[in-house]
Design an enzyme around this catalytic site. Structure first.
Site, mmCIF file in Angstrom:
data_model
loop_
_atom_site.group_PDB
_atom_site.id
_atom_site.type_symbol
_atom_site.label_atom_id
_atom_site.label_comp_id
_atom_site.label_asym_id
_atom_site.label_seq_id
_atom_site.Cartn_x
_atom_site.Cartn_y
_atom_site.Cartn_z
ATOM 1 N N LEU A 206 0.813 -1.218 0.000
ATOM 2 C CA LEU A 206 0.000 0.000 0.000
ATOM 3 C C LEU A 206 0.844 1.266 0.000
ATOM 4 O O LEU A 206 1.936 1.277 0.583
ATOM 5 C CB LEU A 206 -0.880 0.018 1.257
ATOM 6 C CG LEU A 206 -2.202 -0.741 1.195
ATOM 7 C CD1 LEU A 206 -2.949 -0.550 2.511
ATOM 8 C CD2 LEU A 206 -3.055 -0.269 0.014
ATOM 9 N N ASN A 207 0.319 2.302 -0.586
ATOM 10 C CA ASN A 207 0.937 3.635 -0.576
ATOM 11 C C ASN A 207 2.340 3.661 -1.163
ATOM 12 O O ASN A 207 3.171 4.460 -0.767
ATOM 13 C CB ASN A 207 0.966 4.216 0.856
ATOM 14 C CG ASN A 207 -0.432 4.322 1.418
ATOM 15 O OD1 ASN A 207 -1.361 4.641 0.671
ATOM 16 N ND2 ASN A 207 -0.591 4.038 2.696
ATOM 17 N N ARG A 208 2.596 2.749 -2.057
ATOM 18 C CA ARG A 208 3.901 2.670 -2.721
ATOM 19 C C ARG A 208 5.045 2.379 -1.742
ATOM 20 O O ARG A 208 6.211 2.633 -2.040
ATOM 21 C CB ARG A 208 4.219 3.952 -3.518
ATOM 22 C CG ARG A 208 3.236 4.247 -4.661
ATOM 23 C CD ARG A 208 3.035 3.016 -5.510
ATOM 24 N NE ARG A 208 2.296 3.229 -6.742
ATOM 25 C CZ ARG A 208 1.091 2.694 -6.995
ATOM 26 N NH1 ARG A 208 0.445 1.987 -6.062
ATOM 27 N NH2 ARG A 208 0.547 2.860 -8.167
ATOM 28 N N LEU A 209 4.686 1.845 -0.547
ATOM 29 C CA LEU A 209 5.743 1.478 0.415
ATOM 30 C C LEU A 209 6.061 -0.011 0.212
ATOM 31 O O LEU A 209 5.815 -0.859 1.065
ATOM 32 C CB LEU A 209 5.284 1.758 1.853
ATOM 33 C CG LEU A 209 4.937 3.218 2.145
ATOM 34 C CD1 LEU A 209 4.527 3.403 3.609
ATOM 35 C CD2 LEU A 209 6.159 4.115 1.848
ATOM 36 N N HIS A 210 6.559 -0.298 -0.952
ATOM 37 C CA HIS A 210 6.784 -1.694 -1.346
ATOM 38 C C HIS A 210 7.954 -2.315 -0.582
ATOM 39 O O HIS A 210 8.814 -1.601 -0.072
ATOM 40 C CB HIS A 210 7.089 -1.758 -2.845
ATOM 41 C CG HIS A 210 6.168 -0.928 -3.675
ATOM 42 N ND1 HIS A 210 4.803 -1.078 -3.631
ATOM 43 C CD2 HIS A 210 6.418 0.082 -4.549
ATOM 44 C CE1 HIS A 210 4.251 -0.205 -4.461
ATOM 45 N NE2 HIS A 210 5.203 0.515 -5.020
#
Ligand SMILES: Cc1cc2nc3c(=O)[nH]c(=O)nc-3n(C[C@H](O)[C@H](O)[C@H](O)COP(=O)(O)O)c2cc1C
Length: 233
Positions: A206-210
């Site tokens: 989520l939220n580009r917090l890969h």
């Protein structure tokens, strides 16, 4: 585009062409943590490869192979992974193809598995070496007769005059080696084994917090020593 083909205005992006800038997928929340990882990147790859197959992904063994010539000019194409174990990742191709020529000049390459429906990708970087002729011959024997003839018929990556030329070459070979007859592996065709120096496992979150966890080889490939580092997404 062929020279005698004009760009018709109807072919240009229009109102019903999807807009790539508005395409946005929301990735799954479950991630991958350091303590979840297998000690060996091959075991970790095996787990994710199993997940990709179990999820019903079409050709989960399809990977993007990127090579570069001696001047560093890159090129990429999709190739099928045919084997992997602690020695590396194996694929088969034409040794005189563009990728074959580039690998002869520069053995460094990358393999990318785009498992998009799982919000995952695996990136292997390393060096490629031709496998032995016996190993190539053993795999070649398992290929369907038509694919065996195709490997002979096509001078992969070379410009050809027409589709007819290709089909004629195939028909000539089919007459020489009818169905059921043993077809030898072409000398210009065979496998490469990629010895990795690093393997990155990427999980979309989520939220580009890969999550990005990369195994980096320490020492000789036979030592089987890896350190794991986390990379910023
Ligand atoms: C799904 C898929 C699988 C492919 N598998 C292979 C393969 O295993 N070996 C191969 O030589 N080419 C394979 N190709 C064709 C390559 O993408 C490429 O066109 C060909 O190898 C010539 O590449 P080159 O001119 O860059 O050397 C595959 C293409 C697709 C789309």
């Amino acid at each position: 585009m062929l020279q005698d083909e004009a760009v018709h205005p109807a072919d240009m992006p229009s109102a019903d062409t999807p807009d790539p800038s508005s395409m946005r997928a929301h990735y799954r929340a479950e991630g991958i943590a350091e303590h979840d990882l297998a000690a060996s990147p091959y075991d970790q790859f095996s787990r994710w490869f199993k997940d990709a197959a179990a999820a019903g992904l079409h050709e989960p063994n399809a990977m993007v192979v990127s090579t570069a010539d001696a001047a560093g000019r890159p090129s990429s194409r999709t190739v099928l992974l045919k084997a992997f174990d602690e020695r590396g990742f194996v694929f088969f191709t034409n040794y005189t193809s563009r990728k074959g020529r580039e690998l002869a000049e520069n053995p460094h390459l990358s393999l990318l598995f785009p498992w998009h429906p799982l919000a995952r990708q695996v990136i292997v970087t390393g060096t490629a070496e031709r496998i032995g002729r016996d190993e190539t011959a053993a795999y070649f024997r398992t290929r369907p007769h038509g694919s065996q003839l195709g490997a002979w018929a096509s001078e992969q990556s070379a410009p050809i005059a027409s589709r007819d030329e290709l089909e004629r070459a195939y028909e000539e070979l089919a007459a020489r080696y009818p169905e059921g007859e043993q077809v030898p592996a072409p000398p210009h065709w065979g496998g490469y084994r990629v010895t990795p120096d690093a393997i990155e496992f990427w999980q979309g979150r989520l939220n580009r917090l890969h999550d990005r966890l990369r195994y980096v080889r320490e020492g000789a490939p036979e030592a089987g020593q890896w350190r794991v580092e986390r990379l910023a997404p």
